[in-house]
Write a protein that holds these residues in place. Structure first.
Motif, PDB file in Angstrom:
ATOM      1  N   GLY A 345      -4.020   1.194  -5.135  1.00  0.00           N
ATOM      2  CA  GLY A 345      -3.090   2.315  -5.222  1.00  0.00           C
ATOM      3  C   GLY A 345      -1.661   1.865  -5.031  1.00  0.00           C
ATOM      4  O   GLY A 345      -1.400   0.916  -4.287  1.00  0.00           O
ATOM      5  N   GLY A 346      -0.753   2.539  -5.696  1.00  0.00           N
ATOM      6  CA  GLY A 346       0.659   2.211  -5.576  1.00  0.00           C
ATOM      7  C   GLY A 346       1.336   3.002  -4.476  1.00  0.00           C
ATOM      8  O   GLY A 346       1.784   2.447  -3.468  1.00  0.00           O
ATOM      9  N   SER A 347       1.400   4.331  -4.653  1.00  0.00           N
ATOM     10  CA  SER A 347       2.047   5.185  -3.654  1.00  0.00           C
ATOM     11  C   SER A 347       1.378   5.040  -2.301  1.00  0.00           C
ATOM     12  O   SER A 347       2.048   4.976  -1.262  1.00  0.00           O
ATOM     13  CB  SER A 347       1.995   6.650  -4.109  1.00  0.00           C
ATOM     14  N   SER A 348       0.043   4.992  -2.288  1.00  0.00           N
ATOM     15  CA  SER A 348      -0.693   4.896  -1.027  1.00  0.00           C
ATOM     16  C   SER A 348      -0.352   3.612  -0.281  1.00  0.00           C
ATOM     17  O   SER A 348      -0.027   3.642   0.909  1.00  0.00           O
ATOM     18  CB  SER A 348      -2.197   4.963  -1.311  1.00  0.00           C
ATOM     19  N   VAL A 349      -0.414   2.474  -0.960  1.00  0.00           N
ATOM     20  CA  VAL A 349      -0.159   1.185  -0.309  1.00  0.00           C
ATOM     21  C   VAL A 349       1.266   1.114   0.220  1.00  0.00           C
ATOM     22  O   VAL A 349       1.509   0.712   1.370  1.00  0.00           O
ATOM     23  CB  VAL A 349      -0.428   0.023  -1.287  1.00  0.00           C
ATOM     24  N   ILE A 350       2.230   1.513  -0.596  1.00  0.00           N
ATOM     25  CA  ILE A 350       3.633   1.402  -0.204  1.00  0.00           C
ATOM     26  C   ILE A 350       3.974   2.379   0.922  1.00  0.00           C
ATOM     27  O   ILE A 350       4.703   2.050   1.863  1.00  0.00           O
ATOM     28  CB  ILE A 350       4.546   1.618  -1.428  1.00  0.00           C
ATOM     29  N   ALA A 351       3.423   3.604   0.853  1.00  0.00           N
ATOM     30  CA  ALA A 351       3.686   4.582   1.903  1.00  0.00           C
ATOM     31  C   ALA A 351       3.067   4.157   3.231  1.00  0.00           C
ATOM     32  O   ALA A 351       3.674   4.319   4.297  1.00  0.00           O
ATOM     33  CB  ALA A 351       3.146   5.950   1.486  1.00  0.00           C
TER      34      ALA A 351
END
Length: 373
Positions: A345-351
């Motif tokens: 995941g993009g948003s999940s990992v970065i958040a």
């Protein structure tokens, strides 16, 4: 550059004040996530007619960016964390308001919005920022008699909950509710109001069951597996049985061939089949260590803001981990929630990296003039 105690640069001071054990635990989770996505995602990419390592390459980029954000944020002082959280919260809420109108629909929900060709899930970034904002509001309520901290905190929660329900994202609403309730309880909310909030939260769960068909379906399937489609849960449990104690070996699992979400929601099942129960217990221990270690760092902290902020951030991290792993072993109804740092995941990992960077920043040891800055 030498990182001994004579190094008075920002990096040197950071190295000797940051919680290195928690930092290493988080980096180990990131490394495990890299391995699991590499093991579980190629069959998913093949089913979608994508290059075999499409998700692997993207996940590595997300992890590298996440690590950079986590380490960069961990260098900041508490006042900068507060400012970053306020800006991030306002931006996230603004985008969440736009999501029902401009966001793409996925599995019956509007949670994503495209910005400059990049899909972003604003609610993921709202979570860590909301934890910091709530901590600041509650701390100010104790510091200033004229500050309407509880009323402002309740108003912000109702705004966030309404935006999440509008998507709808009941699982994230529940996560935010538990985090918010814990923070406001630690801040000294009277017991009577605590019981009122518990009653309202219970009523909200029953309301969601009757209002949202997908919520009712998932709960009914959980309570009576024979009554509905439990294909993914059944395959997940089969994966743990096949893996046993030591697993079948990297790349030898079958669950990823059949579960559509093996690289995201059911990455824990991939770990169970290919690396075994012992590896799963190691993963569980790492999540527990991060939460307990972080809480122990603020056990004697005098700054209420720091205590509430760290408690909120770790509550989110722990609850999300428990829900994901619990769903994989059929302890909870199915819920589309990623496993921090391990799921693709993009948003999940970065958040999550942003939130853990804030946690590392707030749990740093500060002495003399550095304290409270």
């Amino acid at each position: 550059m030498r990182l001994d105690r004579t190094n008075t640069t920002a990096i040197g001071r950071w190295w000797w004040t940051v919680d290195r054990l928690n930092l290493f635990a988080l980096l180990l989770l990131i490394a495990i996530g890299s391995i699991l996505v590499a093991a579980g995602s190629p069959p998913v990419a093949k089913r979608l007619d994508l290059p075999a390592f499409y998700f692997v390459r993207r996940h590595e980029i997300f992890l590298l960016l996440g690590m950079a954000i986590m380490l960069g944020v961990s260098l900041l002082p508490p006042v900068a964390i507060r400012r970053l959280a306020v800006v991030g919260f306002c931006a996230s809420v603004f985008l969440m308001v736009l999501v029902p109108f401009l966001g793409a629909q996925t599995k019956g929900a509007h949670r994503w919005i495209d910005i400059a060709g990049i899909s972003i899930q604003p609610s993921e970034f709202m979570k860590p920022c909301f934890a910091i904002v709530m901590a600041w509001v509650c701390a100010e309520n104790h510091r200033r008699v004229d500050f309407p901290g509880y009323r402002l905190g309740i108003g912000l929660y109702l705004l966030v909950a309404a935006l999440l329900v509008a998507q709808p994202d009941i699982g994230m609403t529940l996560t935010v509710t538990v985090m918010w309730g814990m923070q406001i309880f630690l801040a000294g909310l009277p017991f009577f109001l605590v019981f009122v909030m518990i009653a309202l939260a219970t009523a909200g769960v029953f309301g969601a069951y009757h209002v949202f068909p997908h919520v009712a379906k998932r709960i009914n399937n959980f309570l009576d597996p024979a009554a509905g489609d439990n294909y993914q849960i059944g395959r997940s449990l089969e994966a743990f049985r096949n893996g046993g104690l030591l697993g079948r070996g990297p790349g030898e699992g079958d669950v990823k061939q059949f579960i559509p979400d093996s690289h995201t929601d059911f990455i824990f099942a991939v770990a169970g089949e290919e690396f075994g129960v012992i590896a799963c217990l190691l993963i569980l221990s790492l999540f527990a260590f991060v939460v307990l270690r972080g809480l122990s760092r603020v056990r004697k902290e005098n700054d209420l803001f720091v205590v509430l902020a760290v408690a909120g951030l770790l509550a989110q991290f722990g609850i999300q981990s428990i829900i994901n792993m619990g769903v994989a072993v059929n302890l909870f109804p199915a819920k589309g929630m990623t496993l921090p740092f391990l799921s693709y995941g993009g948003s999940s990992v970065i958040a999550i990296a942003l939130g853990m960077g804030m946690m590392l920043a707030l749990t740093r040891r500060r002495y003399g003039s550095d304290r409270g800055k």
